[in-house]
Design a protein around this motif. Structure first.
Motif, PDB file in Angstrom:
ATOM      1  N   CYS A 125      64.469 -17.790   9.113  1.00 23.59           N
ATOM      2  CA  CYS A 125      64.160 -18.698  10.218  1.00 23.59           C
ATOM      3  C   CYS A 125      62.653 -18.712  10.417  1.00 23.59           C
ATOM      4  CB  CYS A 125      64.863 -18.239  11.497  1.00 23.59           C
ATOM      5  SG  CYS A 125      64.454 -19.226  12.959  1.00 23.59           S
TER       6      CYS A 125
ATOM      7  N   GLY B 184      71.384 -19.930  21.873  1.00 21.60           N
ATOM      8  CA  GLY B 184      72.386 -18.970  21.405  1.00 21.60           C
ATOM      9  C   GLY B 184      73.057 -19.444  20.132  1.00 21.60           C
TER      10      GLY B 184
ATOM     11  N   THR C 130      70.709 -18.955  17.275  1.00 26.53           N
ATOM     12  CA  THR C 130      70.683 -17.528  16.934  1.00 26.53           C
ATOM     13  C   THR C 130      71.882 -17.164  16.070  1.00 26.53           C
ATOM     14  OG1 THR C 130      69.538 -17.035  19.004  1.00 26.53           O
ATOM     15  CG2 THR C 130      70.595 -15.189  17.882  1.00 26.53           C
ATOM     16  N   GLU C 131      73.053 -17.701  16.399  1.00 18.65           N
ATOM     17  CA  GLU C 131      74.244 -17.449  15.591  1.00 18.65           C
ATOM     18  C   GLU C 131      74.095 -18.028  14.191  1.00 18.65           C
ATOM     19  OE1 GLU C 131      77.685 -18.908  17.588  1.00 18.65           O
ATOM     20  OE2 GLU C 131      77.286 -17.786  19.435  1.00 18.65           O
TER      21      GLU C 131
ATOM     22  N   LYS D 213      71.375 -18.496  12.543  1.00 18.49           N
ATOM     23  CA  LYS D 213      70.438 -17.656  11.806  1.00 18.49           C
ATOM     24  C   LYS D 213      71.124 -16.383  11.321  1.00 18.49           C
ATOM     25  CE  LYS D 213      66.791 -14.712  11.211  1.00 18.49           C
ATOM     26  NZ  LYS D 213      66.716 -13.243  11.242  1.00 18.49           N
TER      27      LYS D 213
ATOM     28  N   PHE E 210      62.477 -17.170  22.175  1.00 20.22           N
ATOM     29  CA  PHE E 210      63.310 -17.390  20.989  1.00 20.22           C
ATOM     30  C   PHE E 210      62.525 -17.058  19.727  1.00 20.22           C
ATOM     31  CE2 PHE E 210      64.508 -20.231  17.500  1.00 20.22           C
ATOM     32  CZ  PHE E 210      65.861 -19.928  17.352  1.00 20.22           C
TER      33      PHE E 210
ATOM     34  N   GLN F 218      62.222 -13.291  19.307  1.00 13.33           N
ATOM     35  CA  GLN F 218      63.460 -12.552  19.045  1.00 13.33           C
ATOM     36  C   GLN F 218      64.139 -12.926  17.735  1.00 13.33           C
ATOM     37  OE1 GLN F 218      66.047 -12.938  22.455  1.00 13.33           O
ATOM     38  NE2 GLN F 218      64.358 -12.597  23.884  1.00 13.33           N
ATOM     39  N   VAL F 219      64.003 -14.178  17.294  1.00 13.52           N
ATOM     40  CA  VAL F 219      64.823 -14.664  16.189  1.00 13.52           C
ATOM     41  C   VAL F 219      64.022 -14.971  14.927  1.00 13.52           C
ATOM     42  CG1 VAL F 219      66.465 -16.465  15.488  1.00 13.52           C
ATOM     43  CG2 VAL F 219      66.501 -15.578  17.828  1.00 13.52           C
TER      44      VAL F 219
END
Length: 267
Positions: free
Chosen positions: A51, A199, A202-203, A205, A220, A223-224
């Motif tokens: 990502c 969310g 994120t899933e 990824k 975001f 964190q991701v």
């Protein structure tokens, strides 16, 4: 022998696993609108299953770059390779590339006179000539994936903003692309709806989807993202792991941008 630490040659984030193959390669990309240069000599790679988050001020070229990658814009110079194939070759069929490169915009772009299922299946049925039963089966699977199976027969106007954006994401995912592009997908949402869309990203990824995400959501990105890329003056001003770019930027332009973000309470 001492192990390298963050920022030293040979250091890699421990959660990335083995080195990934570059799925997307952008070399010396240039895009102008008349006399206005938007992208100038931009080069960037996106490894498979990673990502990459694009940040930068409005007008820095984030949206233009994503539109070039999806072949919605014709580049003026440079090369874009997807899995080793030059997709800027004029002989390439854009509709075929768009089945491999999905894009979701900040506006949902759903047809209000169609229900969610028809919106998601439209391109499959009309452009790719997939029979309706097969297209609807794939669409329902994707709507289930984004938590909207029970809204398949609803019209977009009867959905919340977050649900509409998830429907738009389902529409982009239904062709099972190898690369997903997200262009400020939370900017049109009310604050309480931002989390449900982030969310879902994120899933995706975590499931291994290769993603290029333009966003102002620094939380975001922190964190991701595997890599954060700051765009300025038509190119890549700075790129690196989020903990480096967001916490200890080197380029003065990145520092000024993040200072404004911090002052606005968004980092």
């Amino acid at each position: 022998m001492r192990k390298p630490v963050a920022g030293e040659p040979g250091w890699r984030r421990p959660d990335l696993g083995p080195p990934a193959t570059d799925l997307l390669e952008i070399e010396h990309l240039r895009k102008c609108y008349g006399e206005q240069v938007i992208l100038s000599d931009l080069s960037l790679t996106v490894p498979q299953h990673r990502c990459v988050v694009l940040i930068g001020a409005s007008g820095s070229g984030k949206s233009t770059l994503l539109r070039c990658l999806n072949l919605l814009e014709t580049v003026d110079d440079g090369v874009i390779r997807l899995d080793g194939v030059d997709i800027t070759d004029p002989r390439v069929r854009a509709d075929r590339i768009r089945t491999q490169v999905g894009i979701v915009f900040q506006s949902f772009n759903l047809f209000p006179h169609m229900n969610v299922l028809d919106n998601v299946t439209l391109a499959s049925r009309v452009v790719h000539q997939i029979p309706r039963p097969q297209a609807e089966a794939s669409a329902m699977e994707m709507l289930e994936r984004v938590g909207l199976a029970d809204k398949a027969r609803a019209r977009p106007d009867n959905l919340s903003g977050g649900q509409q954006q998830r429907a738009a994401i389902a529409r982009a995912l239904v062709n099972r692309p190898v690369l997903m592009l997200f262009d400020e997908v939370t900017s049109a949402l009310d604050p309480e709806l931002v989390g449900e869309v982030l969310g879902l990203l994120t899933e995706l990824k975590a499931e291994g989807m290769t993603m290029l995400v333009a966003t102002h959501e620094m939380g975001f990105a922190r964190q991701v993202a595997d890599q954060v890329v700051f765009l300025a003056d038509g190119g890549v001003a700075e790129a690196g792991p989020p903990e480096q770019v967001l916490a200890d930027p080197v380029d003065p332009r990145t520092q000024r941008f993040l200072r404004r973000i911090i002052d606005a309470g968004r980092l």
